[in-house]
Structures are given as structure tokens and as C-alpha cells.
Design a protein around this motif. Structure first.
Motif, PDB file in Angstrom:
ATOM      1  N   ARG A   1      32.548  44.575  31.431  1.00 47.55           N
ATOM      2  CA  ARG A   1      33.072  43.229  31.675  1.00 47.55           C
ATOM      3  C   ARG A   1      33.871  42.821  30.426  1.00 47.55           C
ATOM      4  O   ARG A   1      33.372  42.156  29.530  1.00 47.55           O
ATOM      5  CB  ARG A   1      31.921  42.250  31.905  1.00 47.55           C
ATOM      6  N   SER A   2      35.119  43.243  30.395  1.00 47.69           N
ATOM      7  CA  SER A   2      35.950  42.946  29.231  1.00 47.69           C
ATOM      8  C   SER A   2      36.603  41.573  29.346  1.00 47.69           C
ATOM      9  O   SER A   2      36.990  40.979  28.331  1.00 47.69           O
ATOM     10  CB  SER A   2      37.023  44.026  29.047  1.00 47.69           C
ATOM     11  N   THR A   3      36.720  41.058  30.558  1.00 50.88           N
ATOM     12  CA  THR A   3      37.277  39.724  30.762  1.00 50.88           C
ATOM     13  C   THR A   3      36.379  38.949  31.710  1.00 50.88           C
ATOM     14  O   THR A   3      35.570  39.542  32.440  1.00 50.88           O
ATOM     15  CB  THR A   3      38.689  39.756  31.360  1.00 50.88           C
ATOM     16  N   THR A   4      36.532  37.641  31.748  1.00 51.36           N
ATOM     17  CA  THR A   4      35.753  36.836  32.701  1.00 51.36           C
ATOM     18  C   THR A   4      36.112  37.184  34.139  1.00 51.36           C
ATOM     19  O   THR A   4      35.277  37.161  35.024  1.00 51.36           O
ATOM     20  CB  THR A   4      36.023  35.336  32.458  1.00 51.36           C
ATOM     21  N   GLU A   5      37.391  37.529  34.362  1.00 49.48           N
ATOM     22  CA  GLU A   5      37.892  37.701  35.725  1.00 49.48           C
ATOM     23  C   GLU A   5      37.491  39.020  36.388  1.00 49.48           C
ATOM     24  O   GLU A   5      37.329  39.084  37.598  1.00 49.48           O
ATOM     25  CB  GLU A   5      39.424  37.617  35.730  1.00 49.48           C
ATOM     26  N   ASP A   6      37.365  40.081  35.615  1.00 49.09           N
ATOM     27  CA  ASP A   6      37.246  41.415  36.209  1.00 49.09           C
ATOM     28  C   ASP A   6      35.888  42.054  35.952  1.00 49.09           C
ATOM     29  O   ASP A   6      35.340  41.961  34.848  1.00 49.09           O
ATOM     30  CB  ASP A   6      38.349  42.330  35.647  1.00 49.09           C
ATOM     31  N   PHE A   7      35.396  42.769  36.961  1.00 51.19           N
ATOM     32  CA  PHE A   7      34.089  43.422  36.843  1.00 51.19           C
ATOM     33  C   PHE A   7      34.136  44.721  37.652  1.00 51.19           C
ATOM     34  O   PHE A   7      33.632  44.802  38.767  1.00 51.19           O
ATOM     35  CB  PHE A   7      33.002  42.478  37.358  1.00 51.19           C
ATOM     36  N   PRO A   8      34.762  45.776  37.110  1.00 49.46           N
ATOM     37  CA  PRO A   8      34.877  47.018  37.865  1.00 49.46           C
ATOM     38  C   PRO A   8      33.571  47.810  37.901  1.00 49.46           C
ATOM     39  O   PRO A   8      32.773  47.770  36.961  1.00 49.46           O
ATOM     40  CB  PRO A   8      35.953  47.789  37.083  1.00 49.46           C
ATOM     41  N   LEU A   9      33.389  48.530  38.997  1.00 54.43           N
ATOM     42  CA  LEU A   9      32.211  49.389  39.179  1.00 54.43           C
ATOM     43  C   LEU A   9      32.690  50.833  39.234  1.00 54.43           C
ATOM     44  O   LEU A   9      33.535  51.181  40.067  1.00 54.43           O
ATOM     45  CB  LEU A   9      31.487  49.036  40.486  1.00 54.43           C
TER      46      LEU A   9
END
Lengths: 112, 110
Positions: free
Chosen positions: A68-76
């Protein structure tokens, strides 16, 4: 607002391949989560994040990584796909102080 | 024992009928409860929260029975559009994690 978006909508992988499921939200939510949904099992939590730079494991984390490098993105990320990872994957986000989770439309993954 | 248990159904009811679902939970420390609705091949969406004193939202009534550890959802005057799967959900104090039941499927017919 687009809400929670997920890409791709559908994916077919071969055993051993890796891939990343993308999730983004434009609601400035602190909390984001990944679930998988299988018949007869309900939604099960894979990983979650309480803010940028902070992640933790859920109920079924093995075989998956998140960041979670940014608030907006959460890659799996699936490191080495297995047939047992065939499922529907949902990303969700929620405001810090609220229990309501907003879900993305899901990614249907098949691993052959 | 699963943390949250629901009758999978399906519940087949005619339009205009009243239908009720129950959901039992095993963790007596559970603090918050919700009903989510999930349409076929779609994402879950919050239907309503469940408060200790019971609460109503239009045709929907939710109740919590802590002594017997179950929550219920009552739907009055069922509509065709109510056909969906209803997910029982609880959250433990201190965790921002929801525990989902497997869902109860409702089919409302003309």
C-alpha cells in the motif's frame, strides 16, 4: 466518484504464473481489504491495510502479497498461481471510523 | 463451528409475502452486526446495520438477540427486486475486519 475499481474483470492463468490484481478507490478511505469468495465458504479476508504503508494478514494470506504505497491503490499479487486460487476476488474500502465497506465489482480468476 | 452461520436457502416466496432469515454467531464478543445484499455475480452492498434495540428501514426490519446469539432480517411485502443473497456480517471490537456468513438466497416470484 468511481468508488472502488478493480482490474481485470476476468483472468485465466496457468499454474505457476504470477499476476497482480489491481484495486483503486477515489474516496480517500484509510482502510482497504482483499477478500476471496468461494461457493459455500462466504467471503474470506486475505489481506488488509489500515493506511498507506501499513498492511496485515487476514484469514487466508498464503500465496498472496500486498503493498500500500498510496492511499488510493491496494494491489494483490499472486506469486505462483495454483488451482486452489480459482475464485472471485473482491477489493473493499472503508472510512476509518465507519464499518461500512464499499466493494469493487470483483475479479473472476481461473487457474488451470 | 463457523463464526457466522446462515441457512443457505433458497427461500422461495411469492410477491407480497413476508419472509425472515436468522443468522447465528459464535463469538459473544461480537459488537457490530450488519446485513449485506449481494445480487448474482455482483459485489456485496450494505443493506442495513443491526442495532441492539432493533431497527427498521422501510420494509426491512433487523433485530439482535444477544442472549441467544442471533440476528434476524424480516422483509415485508416482498418485491421481485428483493431476489438476492443476504449476507450476515459481524465485526469484533478492535478490529476493522468483517466476518461474513455464506449467505441466504431469496427468490421472489410473481
Amino acid at each position: 466518484n468511481a468508488g472502488v475499481t478493480q482490474t481485470p474483470k476476468f483472468q485465466v492463468l496457468k499454474t505457476g504464473q504470477s499476476m497482480t490484481l489491481q484495486c483503486a478507490q477515489d474516496m480517500n478511505h484509510e482502510y482497504m481489504s482483499w477478500y476471496r469468495q468461494d461457493p459455500g465458504m462466504g467471503l474470506r479476508l486475505i489481506h488488509y491495510s489500515v493506511g498507506a504503508g501499513i498492511t496485515d494478514q487476514g484469514e487466508v494470506p498464503n500465496g498472496y502479497n500486498v503493498s500500500r504505497s498510496t492511499t488510493e491503490d491496494f494491489p494483490l499479487r499472486l506469486l505462483s498461481a495454483a488451482p486452489s486460487q480459482t475464485s472471485v476476488y473482491f477489493c473493499a474500502s472503508s472510512p476509518k471510523a465507519s464499518a461500512e465497506q464499499f466493494f469493487g465489482p470483483g475479479t473472476r480468476l481461473t487457474v488451470l | 463451528r463457523k463464526e457466522v452461520e446462515q441457512d443457505p436457502g433458497p427461500f422461495n416466496v411469492p410477491e407480497g409475502a413476508t419472509v425472515a432469515f436468522n443468522c447465528t454467531y459464535s463469538n459473544s464478543a461480537s459488537q457490530s452486526f450488519f446485513w449485506y445484499r449481494q445480487d448474482c455475480r455482483k459485489e456485496p452492498k450494505l443493506l442495513m446495520s443491526v442495532y441492539s434495540s432493533g431497527n427498521e428501514d422501510g420494509r426491512f426490519t433487523a433485530q439482535l438477540n444477544r442472549a441467544s446469539q442471533y440476528i434476524s432480517l424480516l422483509i415485508r411485502d416482498s418485491k421481485l427486486s428483493d431476489s438476492a443473497t443476504y449476507l450476515c456480517v459481524h465485526k469484533n471490537t478492535g478490529f476493522q475486519k468483517l466476518v461474513f456468513g455464506t449467505g441466504t438466497r431469496l427468490l421472489v416470484s410473481p
